[in-house]
Write a protein that holds these residues in place. Structure first.
Motif, PDB file in Angstrom:
ATOM      1  N   GLU A 138       0.841  -1.196   0.000  1.00 17.27           N
ATOM      2  CA  GLU A 138       0.000   0.000   0.000  1.00 17.27           C
ATOM      3  C   GLU A 138       0.875   1.245   0.000  1.00 17.27           C
ATOM      4  N   GLY A 161       0.181   8.954   1.263  1.00 16.15           N
ATOM      5  CA  GLY A 161       0.826  10.207   1.610  1.00 16.15           C
ATOM      6  C   GLY A 161       1.457  10.907   0.431  1.00 16.15           C
ATOM      7  N   GLY A 162       1.078  10.517  -0.769  1.00 12.77           N
ATOM      8  CA  GLY A 162       1.677  11.131  -1.951  1.00 12.77           C
ATOM      9  C   GLY A 162       2.487  10.134  -2.742  1.00 12.77           C
ATOM     10  N   LEU A 209       1.240   8.745  -6.114  1.00 16.51           N
ATOM     11  CA  LEU A 209       1.338   9.485  -7.375  1.00 16.51           C
ATOM     12  C   LEU A 209       2.307   8.824  -8.336  1.00 16.51           C
ATOM     13  N   LEU A 262       8.659   6.611   4.716  1.00 16.02           N
ATOM     14  CA  LEU A 262       8.550   5.702   5.848  1.00 16.02           C
ATOM     15  C   LEU A 262       8.070   4.347   5.366  1.00 16.02           C
ATOM     16  N   VAL A 302       4.131   3.663   4.349  1.00 15.04           N
ATOM     17  CA  VAL A 302       3.340   4.738   4.943  1.00 15.04           C
ATOM     18  C   VAL A 302       4.096   6.033   4.815  1.00 15.04           C
ATOM     19  N   GLY A 303       3.427   7.033   4.453  1.00 14.08           N
ATOM     20  CA  GLY A 303       4.130   8.315   4.388  1.00 14.08           C
ATOM     21  C   GLY A 303       3.118   9.425   4.413  1.00 14.08           C
ATOM     22  N   CYS A 304       3.595  10.614   4.440  1.00 11.95           N
ATOM     23  CA  CYS A 304       2.703  11.751   4.373  1.00 11.95           C
ATOM     24  C   CYS A 304       3.293  12.722   3.386  1.00 11.95           C
ATOM     25  N   ALA A 305       2.528  13.693   3.013  1.00 11.03           N
ATOM     26  CA  ALA A 305       3.030  14.651   2.043  1.00 11.03           C
ATOM     27  C   ALA A 305       4.385  15.125   2.501  1.00 11.03           C
ATOM     28  N   GLY A 306       5.372  14.942   1.679  1.00 12.81           N
ATOM     29  CA  GLY A 306       6.710  15.270   2.127  1.00 12.81           C
ATOM     30  C   GLY A 306       7.340  14.065   2.768  1.00 12.81           C
ATOM     31  N   LYS A 307       6.528  13.156   3.257  1.00 11.24           N
ATOM     32  CA  LYS A 307       7.079  11.939   3.800  1.00 11.24           C
ATOM     33  C   LYS A 307       6.159  10.811   3.329  1.00 11.24           C
TER      34      LYS A 307
END
Lengths: 487, 111
Positions: free
Chosen positions: B10, B13-14, B17, B68, B98-103
């Motif tokens: 999966e 977090g961006g 894209l 991450l 798992v990540g977030c925008a920027g990560k």
């Protein structure tokens, strides 16, 4: 020296002292019982519950330590959809629903800015994102304001005026305010019997804020404004300047909404990692003098509205894990620098540099953060209300008559070869980033002399060094300016 | 010798894209000589799932700094030995990024 991948021929000496090898039977370092799910800092494994307690405690401690948010105050939460701000809103929501002793006592609202036009998103993508955003906003259950970046064209020039900052309260003011608030609660509870305290005051009904600028009846921004905004951003030559411009416009828009609805504080969700990157980036951009305001907990440069950063102690990793483990809703929107290569802008470069360094030296980000904590905001002269930068509102603390400084040299070079008066100048409308028509007139900066210098020079004179450097990357644009529509 | 392994990967977090916007991928890793580990998985992902801009996801042997990795909903670093971040580790199960925008984040679970 600190370069990752550099080979000294003795790699062993570079490695940090080995931590005990985590095995399958590793336990949470705090409660010694739970199964660890995340590693914080260097080698501290936390289980899910301890991690949650740690995370929430950090947030409350940041607010409690600084004692800036008074009970009953209206606070605007700037939500970008991203993980840090979503986490911040979530923490506020959880804080509001605690039992009364520990409950957060301020009155929040949420603002979301649709920046699709600046990022080059198509109308369908923007509509899709907005639909997701509205769903999440309804989940939050707080009063919300949905604005588009195009509304920045409708801001009055007054938004750039700095109101006199209120004198800092006396030492005991915070405590006194809390005490009187608690006493009020007691009285109300005694009167009402069992009804809940009226702490929040307003009903938690979400509503859409009346749009600030001219909007088409459908509620979406007029195509001309979207066109104008995207032309504005296209006319910027470098990604660095674009990011700075976006930041400036966003800030002014948020402040305007805050002022229009009597919010005295704005909370932004910048995390520790982001602030470390911001600190280094701002140094490179020539904003070293204002680091304390740009990266500190509170930013009072705007006078009546104070910007507060409660997430500044949380690293992005902690935020990401918290959001994942506890299902915090967020909306991913591509930003202006999404998928940009590493050297596309100073911001990207700094981010790549710091994150890369962080992999080998896990205390990098926290070290930079601790440094930012030590920055003081002492003014140069005692309380001298000097001129402020037009765009970023920071004190212009440089003597621009001294041509030996970089600042002075910039001033001199702009004044001597006069810009040829373009049709734009004749129209009296300032070019490029000043999407505030009539700026020169409003500021009264040039008195009657504006006729002989172009308005662009007038504006540049009132900017700090960092903003001037950004202005260099903004082209004057064709006659009529990059899309300043007639009001 | 590694048997075929069913994995749910999966991205979020961006990171999605780079994978045509598709967040969840149910994949079956084929049989191969060496046991499956994270490094092999990343190579496989780069070859088979990644649609564009590999340099934004992979750097050298491992993920790019800032991304991450979660394995079965737990931090990858819990499994990392002291020798470094890029590591041959037997793949337990599902990997989730798992990540977030920027990560951006990327995770894997056993399917």
């Amino acid at each position: 020296m600190c370069q990752v991948g550099e080979d000294y021929g003795e790699p062993a000496t570079e490695e940090p002292p080995p931590a005990p090898r985590p095995g399958r039977e590793q336990k949470c370092v705090k409660c010694k019982e739970g199964r660890p799910v995340v590693v914080i800092r260097a080698g501290d494994a936390f289980c899910r519950d301890c991690f949650k307690a740690f995370y929430v405690h950090k947030f409350r401690a940041m607010l409690g330590k600084n004692r800036l948010i008074f009970p009953g105050e209206k606070v605007l939460l700037a939500w970008s959809g991203g993980p840090s701000s979503s986490s911040m809103v979530w923490q506020v929501l959880e804080g509001l629903s605690q039992d009364s002793a520990k409950r957060l006592r301020f009155v929040p609202g949420v603002i979301y800015i649709d920046e699709g036009a600046a990022c080059g998103q198509s109308a369908e993508d923007r509509a899709k994102t907005l639909a997701e955003v509205q769903l999440v906003l309804q989940t939050f259950g707080l009063p919300w304001h949905l604005v588009t970046l195009e509304e920045v064209f409708g801001l009055p020039p007054a938004v750039l005026c700095c109101s006199i900052p209120e004198p800092a309260g006396a030492e005991g003011a915070y405590k006194a305010a809390v005490d009187s608030f608690l006493r009020q609660q007691h009285v109300l509870r005694a009167q009402d019997g069992s009804s809940p305290p009226q702490a929040q005051g307003q009903p938690c009904q979400p509503h859409i804020q009346k749009p600030l600028g001219p909007l088409s009846p459908a509620g979406s921004p007029a195509a001309a404004q979207t066109e104008a905004l995207s032309r504005l951003f296209h006319s910027v030559k470098t990604l660095t300047a674009k990011e700075e411009l976006l930041q400036t416009l966003r800030t002014h828009l948020i402040l305007h909404v805050a002022r229009a609805h009597d919010y005295s504080k704005v909370m932004t969700g910048e995390s520790c990692t982001r602030l470390a990157v911001k600190l280094m980036t701002n140094l490179a951009l020539g904003r070293g003098a204002f680091l304390a305001w740009d990266t500190g907990f509170s930013d009072e440069r705007h006078g009546d509205v104070v910007v507060v950063r409660p997430m500044r102690d949380h690293t992005l990793k902690e935020v990401a894990f918290y959001n994942r483990l506890f299902a915090v809703p967020s909306v991913f929107t591509p930003a202006i620098d999404t998928k940009a290569p590493e050297k596309a802008s100073i911001h990207r470069l700094m981010e790549a540099f710091l994150l890369q360094l962080q992999t080998q030296f896990p205390s990098t980000v926290s070290t930079v953060y601790r440094t930012s904590e030590k920055l003081a905001k002492a003014p140069r002269d005692s309380r001298a209300a000097g001129p402020r930068c037009l765009l970023c509102k920071c004190m212009l603390d440089v003597d621009d008559a001294d041509s030996a400084t970089a600042f002075g040299a910039q001033t001199a070079s702009h004044l001597s070869p006069m810009q040829p008066p373009t049709a734009l100048a004749e129209a009296g409308t300032p070019p490029a980033p000043c999407c505030v028509p009539g700026l020169c007139r409003a500021q009264g900066c040039c008195g009657g002399t504006c006729g002989r210098e172009s308005p662009r020079v007038c504006v540049i004179e009132q900017l700090c060094y960092g903003c001037r450097v950004n202005m260099k990357d903004l082209s004057p644009g064709p006659a009529g300016g990059p899309g300043v529509p007639d009001p | 010798m590694a048997a075929p392994l069913s994995v749910e990967v999966e991205f979020g977090g961006g990171a999605e894209l780079l994978f045509d916007g598709v967040k969840k991928h149910q994949v079956t890793l084929p049989k191969q000589e060496e046991p499956w580990d994270i490094r092999n998985l990343l190579v496989w992902i780069k070859k088979n799932l990644l649609k564009e801009r590999p340099e934004l996801f992979i750097q050298g042997d491992s993920v790019r700094p800032g991304i991450l990795v979660l394995i079965n909903d737990a931090d990858w670093e819990l499994l990392v030995s002291t020798s470094g971040t890029s590591l041959p580790q037997p793949l337990p199960c599902l990997l989730q990024a798992v990540g977030c925008a920027g990560k951006p984040w990327f995770s894997a679970h056993q399917g």
